[in-house]
Design a protein around this motif. Structure first.
Motif, PDB file in Angstrom:
ATOM      1  N   ARG A 183       0.854  -1.189   0.000  1.00 54.51           N
ATOM      2  CA  ARG A 183       0.000   0.000   0.000  1.00 54.51           C
ATOM      3  C   ARG A 183       0.887   1.234   0.000  1.00 54.51           C
ATOM      4  O   ARG A 183       1.780   1.360   0.820  1.00 54.51           O
ATOM      5  CB  ARG A 183      -0.925   0.002   1.223  1.00 54.51           C
ATOM      6  CG  ARG A 183      -2.147  -0.912   1.072  1.00 54.51           C
ATOM      7  CD  ARG A 183      -3.008  -0.893   2.325  1.00 54.51           C
ATOM      8  NE  ARG A 183      -4.326  -1.497   2.107  1.00 54.51           N
ATOM      9  CZ  ARG A 183      -4.574  -2.796   2.189  1.00 54.51           C
ATOM     10  NH1 ARG A 183      -3.578  -3.642   2.497  1.00 54.51           N
ATOM     11  NH2 ARG A 183      -5.794  -3.272   1.971  1.00 54.51           N
ATOM     12  N   PHE A 184       0.631   2.134  -0.951  1.00 57.05           N
ATOM     13  CA  PHE A 184       1.410   3.370  -1.047  1.00 57.05           C
ATOM     14  C   PHE A 184       0.425   4.536  -1.044  1.00 57.05           C
ATOM     15  O   PHE A 184       0.100   5.120  -2.069  1.00 57.05           O
ATOM     16  CB  PHE A 184       2.256   3.363  -2.325  1.00 57.05           C
ATOM     17  CG  PHE A 184       3.256   4.490  -2.384  1.00 57.05           C
ATOM     18  CD1 PHE A 184       4.246   4.629  -1.416  1.00 57.05           C
ATOM     19  CD2 PHE A 184       3.218   5.421  -3.413  1.00 57.05           C
ATOM     20  CE1 PHE A 184       5.176   5.665  -1.480  1.00 57.05           C
ATOM     21  CE2 PHE A 184       4.141   6.461  -3.483  1.00 57.05           C
ATOM     22  CZ  PHE A 184       5.116   6.580  -2.514  1.00 57.05           C
ATOM     23  N   HIS A 185      -0.060   4.870   0.132  1.00 60.14           N
ATOM     24  CA  HIS A 185      -1.058   5.930   0.284  1.00 60.14           C
ATOM     25  C   HIS A 185      -0.325   7.255   0.455  1.00 60.14           C
ATOM     26  O   HIS A 185      -0.279   7.845   1.521  1.00 60.14           O
ATOM     27  CB  HIS A 185      -1.979   5.628   1.457  1.00 60.14           C
ATOM     28  CG  HIS A 185      -2.805   4.397   1.239  1.00 60.14           C
ATOM     29  ND1 HIS A 185      -3.708   3.926   2.164  1.00 60.14           N
ATOM     30  CD2 HIS A 185      -2.876   3.531   0.186  1.00 60.14           C
ATOM     31  CE1 HIS A 185      -4.290   2.827   1.699  1.00 60.14           C
ATOM     32  NE2 HIS A 185      -3.799   2.571   0.501  1.00 60.14           N
ATOM     33  N   ASN A 186       0.224   7.714  -0.638  1.00 62.99           N
ATOM     34  CA  ASN A 186       1.137   8.855  -0.629  1.00 62.99           C
ATOM     35  C   ASN A 186       0.386  10.165  -0.853  1.00 62.99           C
ATOM     36  O   ASN A 186      -0.613  10.219  -1.558  1.00 62.99           O
ATOM     37  CB  ASN A 186       2.179   8.673  -1.736  1.00 62.99           C
ATOM     38  CG  ASN A 186       3.308   9.667  -1.633  1.00 62.99           C
ATOM     39  OD1 ASN A 186       3.862   9.858  -0.557  1.00 62.99           O
ATOM     40  ND2 ASN A 186       3.665  10.280  -2.747  1.00 62.99           N
ATOM     41  N   GLY A 187       0.872  11.234  -0.249  1.00 65.01           N
ATOM     42  CA  GLY A 187       0.314  12.556  -0.484  1.00 65.01           C
ATOM     43  C   GLY A 187      -0.396  13.150   0.709  1.00 65.01           C
ATOM     44  O   GLY A 187      -0.799  14.318   0.670  1.00 65.01           O
ATOM     45  N   GLY A 188      -0.602  12.357   1.729  1.00 59.92           N
ATOM     46  CA  GLY A 188      -1.151  12.905   2.966  1.00 59.92           C
ATOM     47  C   GLY A 188      -2.656  12.964   3.049  1.00 59.92           C
ATOM     48  O   GLY A 188      -3.242  12.742   4.101  1.00 59.92           O
ATOM     49  N   ALA A 189      -3.318  13.259   1.928  1.00 57.90           N
ATOM     50  CA  ALA A 189      -4.772  13.406   1.957  1.00 57.90           C
ATOM     51  C   ALA A 189      -5.339  13.028   0.603  1.00 57.90           C
ATOM     52  O   ALA A 189      -4.663  13.103  -0.424  1.00 57.90           O
ATOM     53  CB  ALA A 189      -5.165  14.839   2.307  1.00 57.90           C
ATOM     54  N   LYS A 190      -6.588  12.632   0.604  1.00 58.84           N
ATOM     55  CA  LYS A 190      -7.283  12.321  -0.640  1.00 58.84           C
ATOM     56  C   LYS A 190      -7.461  13.592  -1.474  1.00 58.84           C
ATOM     57  O   LYS A 190      -7.603  14.700  -0.950  1.00 58.84           O
ATOM     58  CB  LYS A 190      -8.660  11.731  -0.341  1.00 58.84           C
ATOM     59  CG  LYS A 190      -8.626  10.344   0.298  1.00 58.84           C
ATOM     60  CD  LYS A 190      -8.478   9.256  -0.751  1.00 58.84           C
ATOM     61  CE  LYS A 190      -8.768   7.881  -0.183  1.00 58.84           C
ATOM     62  NZ  LYS A 190      -8.653   6.818  -1.204  1.00 58.84           N
ATOM     63  N   GLY A 191      -7.469  13.427  -2.799  1.00 65.27           N
ATOM     64  CA  GLY A 191      -7.755  14.534  -3.688  1.00 65.27           C
ATOM     65  C   GLY A 191      -9.252  14.803  -3.761  1.00 65.27           C
ATOM     66  O   GLY A 191     -10.067  14.082  -3.179  1.00 65.27           O
ATOM     67  N   VAL A 192      -9.605  15.860  -4.478  1.00 58.35           N
ATOM     68  CA  VAL A 192     -11.014  16.202  -4.674  1.00 58.35           C
ATOM     69  C   VAL A 192     -11.552  15.361  -5.820  1.00 58.35           C
ATOM     70  O   VAL A 192     -11.072  15.447  -6.956  1.00 58.35           O
ATOM     71  CB  VAL A 192     -11.184  17.703  -4.988  1.00 58.35           C
ATOM     72  CG1 VAL A 192     -12.649  18.028  -5.252  1.00 58.35           C
ATOM     73  CG2 VAL A 192     -10.639  18.544  -3.839  1.00 58.35           C
ATOM     74  N   LEU A 193     -12.555  14.547  -5.536  1.00 59.42           N
ATOM     75  CA  LEU A 193     -13.143  13.686  -6.555  1.00 59.42           C
ATOM     76  C   LEU A 193     -14.233  14.433  -7.325  1.00 59.42           C
ATOM     77  O   LEU A 193     -14.691  15.496  -6.898  1.00 59.42           O
ATOM     78  CB  LEU A 193     -13.724  12.440  -5.896  1.00 59.42           C
ATOM     79  CG  LEU A 193     -12.722  11.538  -5.160  1.00 59.42           C
ATOM     80  CD1 LEU A 193     -13.428  10.300  -4.613  1.00 59.42           C
ATOM     81  CD2 LEU A 193     -11.588  11.129  -6.082  1.00 59.42           C
ATOM     82  N   PRO A 194     -14.660  13.882  -8.461  1.00 64.92           N
ATOM     83  CA  PRO A 194     -15.698  14.568  -9.240  1.00 64.92           C
ATOM     84  C   PRO A 194     -17.014  14.738  -8.491  1.00 64.92           C
ATOM     85  O   PRO A 194     -17.779  15.654  -8.790  1.00 64.92           O
ATOM     86  CB  PRO A 194     -15.882  13.638 -10.452  1.00 64.92           C
ATOM     87  CG  PRO A 194     -14.614  12.866 -10.547  1.00 64.92           C
ATOM     88  CD  PRO A 194     -14.109  12.714  -9.154  1.00 64.92           C
ATOM     89  N   PHE A 195     -17.278  13.853  -7.514  1.00 68.06           N
ATOM     90  CA  PHE A 195     -18.534  13.906  -6.778  1.00 68.06           C
ATOM     91  C   PHE A 195     -18.271  13.774  -5.285  1.00 68.06           C
ATOM     92  O   PHE A 195     -17.204  13.328  -4.863  1.00 68.06           O
ATOM     93  CB  PHE A 195     -19.471  12.785  -7.244  1.00 68.06           C
ATOM     94  CG  PHE A 195     -19.784  12.825  -8.709  1.00 68.06           C
ATOM     95  CD1 PHE A 195     -20.696  13.723  -9.219  1.00 68.06           C
ATOM     96  CD2 PHE A 195     -19.139  11.960  -9.585  1.00 68.06           C
ATOM     97  CE1 PHE A 195     -20.973  13.771 -10.575  1.00 68.06           C
ATOM     98  CE2 PHE A 195     -19.408  11.995 -10.944  1.00 68.06           C
ATOM     99  CZ  PHE A 195     -20.322  12.912 -11.433  1.00 68.06           C
TER     100      PHE A 195
END
Length: 403
Positions: free
Chosen positions: A9-21
């Motif tokens: 698992r490589f959950h990189n970037g610290g936070a989820k991005g903004v999804l389309p919905f």
């Protein structure tokens, strides 16, 4: 030698991005899929197409020869991606993500088997799995029973949520922006390529203005002239425009995997009487077709009425494809919703919340009066008592004969 893992698992970037919905939209979609799973007694569903992975997780993958998946169980939703994508699949999905490595062949299937277990009842997309990948699914998962989940997922995608319709409306507005940019770029000696670039650039900038947190890819234009208008999907060339040319404007903005379209017939300088007669007949078919799109109408029924309309004018032999199709999470690379196309062999009944185009096309062969391809295209959303046209760019000779 260091032991390299089959997956991680490589959950990189610290936070989820903004999804389309919003998250709730994806939770509702997954709940609908789990209802199908419960109905058919499925332990897990292995989704492998771009459209379904994106529809249920938010992640739109780029295969480049590698397999991808979204595995849905009664409690989990996990995307499975290749190491080349690093943390992007996790950031751009509602779900968990597992990365498989290339170090050993078939690590992709080992990851999926680790999620689903073996000997289970498995749903898969039979219309997307190659023979080789279907064999590997059977070898690694050893399902006690399999089911083609494609028809059920297509049925779910055909019925749009309010959030999807709002995104599609944005796409139609962006397509209009591209259409006006193309109109400004048209002129004697201008090439199809340069005109197409003007439309594409205008649309990409408009998408970025409306959706500053999105990812941007795949927006395109087919601008065709003269004989190159004869096919709806003819690529752009470097042909220079000449006076009297028939032109075909085709704008396709892509917003987070959602495809919309604007298509219009134009003429440069002059439109001779024979061409004008064909053009006006196709416009009449277009307007008649839009009036037929309402709840309760069937795709085959609308098609039969339009066929009769053109046959009365001795033009049916110049029709080359169906009169329209569904819109949503689809593209020329993926995602056709074949159950919602205006063709003779599709009996789907239109319902509120469906989004469908009306796009009659007549192609007159070279050497005949009025030679060229004539096509108008609007996108409509079916409502409780009719349909709303989401396309606003004008059609017809009053606006589209350019001097």
């Amino acid at each position: 030698m260091t032991n390299r893992p089959e997956s991680y698992r490589f959950h990189n970037g610290g936070a989820k991005g903004v999804l389309p919905f919003a998250d709730e939209e994806y939770h509702d979609r997954l709940a609908g899929l789990r209802d199908v799973m419960e109905l058919h007694g499925l332990d897990a569903v292995v989704l492998t197409s771009m459209q379904n992975v994106a529809y249920y997780s938010g992640f739109l993958y780029l295969s480049f020869g590698r397999p991808y998946a979204c595995v849905v169980t009664p409690t989990e939703c996990i995307t499975v991606s290749a190491g080349i994508d690093a943390g992007q699949p996790w950031r751009r999905s509602i779900a968990d993500n597992i990365t498989y490595t290339d170090w050993t062949r078939d690590n992709f299937w080992r990851v999926i088997a680790g999620i689903t277990g073996t000997g289970k009842a498995i749903g898969c997309e039979a219309d997307h799995l190659t023979m080789e990948r279907a064999e590997k699914l059977n070898a690694f998962l050893q399902p006690k029973r399999g089911m083609d989940i494609s028809p059920a997922t297509m049925e779910q995608r055909m019925r749009k949520s309010e959030a999807e319709i709002a995104l599609i409306q944005h796409g139609c507005n962006v397509a209009d922006v591209g259409g006006y940019a193309i109109r400004e770029a048209i002129g004697l000696g201008a090439t199809e390529l340069e005109i197409a670039i003007a439309g594409r650039d205008a649309m990409e900038r408009e998408i970025a203005k409306r959706f500053p947190d999105a990812e941007y890819r795949d927006t395109w234009v087919w601008f065709q002239s003269g004989p190159n208008t004869d096919g709806a999907h003819n690529p752009v060339t470097s042909r220079a425009l000449k006076r009297g040319d028939i032109l075909s404007l085709n704008c396709f903005p892509m917003i987070s995997g959602y495809y919309t379209a604007l298509e219009r017939t134009l003429f440069l300088g002059d439109c001779d009487p024979a061409s004008l007669k064909i053009w006006e007949a196709n416009i009449a078919a277009h307007e008649y077709g839009m009036s037929l799109l309402k709840p309760g109408a069937s795709c085959s029924g609308v098609t039969a009425q339009l066929n009769a309309f053109l046959a009365e004018r001795d033009l049916l032999q110049y029709r080359t494809f169906g009169y329209g199709h569904s819109f949503g999470l689809l593209c020329h690379h993926y995602g056709r919703e074949a159950g919602l196309e205006l063709r003779e062999d599709i009996d789907t009944v239109l319902e509120p919340g469906m989004v469908i185009s009306m796009e009659p096309m007549l192609t007159i062969p070279e050497g005949q009066p009025g030679a060229g391809g004539y096509r108008e295209h609007d996108i409509l959303v079916i409502t409780e008592d009719g349909a709303d046209d989401l396309t606003h760019y004008p059609y017809g000779p009053g606006f589209n004969i350019l001097t």
